[in-house]
Design a protein around this motif. Structure first.
Motif: not given
Length: 231
Positions: A91-104
């Protein structure tokens, strides 16, 4: 399949402007686990094993029915550990990947599509596997035939722990991403080289430094430079 195409298009759009995929650091495709602790000695041992026995090989259908073969010529292996469960790490990795794309700057309405893309194409489901994967003598023979002499410490540790491992299962999953998905090419030709990121998550795991079975979770973050195998 349409939602996957939309997600891929979104990812290409939000790669850093003015950079090709080859210039993007691996951490932008799959972040390192900043929620876990880096293990330098463990990492060095895993790096030595990969250097001795070889990294990755891939056969990919890039051009119609023709398959293109790749092999890794460089590998960078880093091991992290955490007290989080394998489910929590996923679940952490789902969050990290989505957060990175949101930041872009990805649009909010595209997030569900991207999460589905991760579920289908990038982050595997959790599976259970026996921790005693093979007889110690068989593994030792394999490593010796491969000339992997510096890996013998791992084999001796495995042999010591083998009675305990025979009664244990671990829960594991893989994350895999490679830059071929996002390379901007003018033709349909297969790339000569690309970066592949593989993250293997296991709970429990063998700590070869202390030669113990640990109930926490180990995250092995590997980056491979893949090149075409010339016929």
């Amino acid at each position: 399949m349409a939602h996957l195409c939309i997600s891929l298009s979104i990812l290409v759009i939000f790669l850093p402007i003015g950079k090709t995929a080859a210039q993007v650091p691996p951490e932008q495709f799959v972040p390192v686990p900043d929620f876990a602790e880096y293990q330098p000695e463990f990492s060095q041992m895993m790096q030595a094993m990969i250097d001795e026995i070889g990294g990755r090989e891939e056969e990919i259908g890039e051009t119609g029915m023709e398959f293109v073969s790749y092999e890794s010529v460089e590998a960078d292996v880093r091991v992290y550990t955490t007290s989080l469960s394998v489910d929590e790490v996923r679940e952490k990795y789902f969050g990290l990947l989505i957060e990175d794309l949101r930041a872009q700057g990805i649009p909010a309405e595209a997030i569900p599509q991207f999460k589905q893309f991760l579920e289908d194409e990038v982050i595997e489901a959790i599976e259970s596997e026996p921790m005693a994967s093979a007889e110690p003598d068989m593994l030792e023979s394999y490593f010796r035939e491969a000339g992997a002499e510096t890996s013998m410490h791992w084999i001796e540790c495995y042999r010591t722990l083998y009675p305990e491992l025979q009664n244990k299962m671990n829960r594991t999953f893989l994350i895999e991403m490679d830059e071929r998905r996002f390379q901007r090419r003018d033709t349909g030709d297969a790339p000569k080289e690309f970066t592949l990121i593989e993250v293997e998550v296991q709970q429990p795991y063998i700590d070869p430094v202390r030669c113990t079975v640990e109930n926490g979770t180990a995250i092995t973050y590997s980056v491979y430079r893949m090149v075409v195998v010339e016929e």
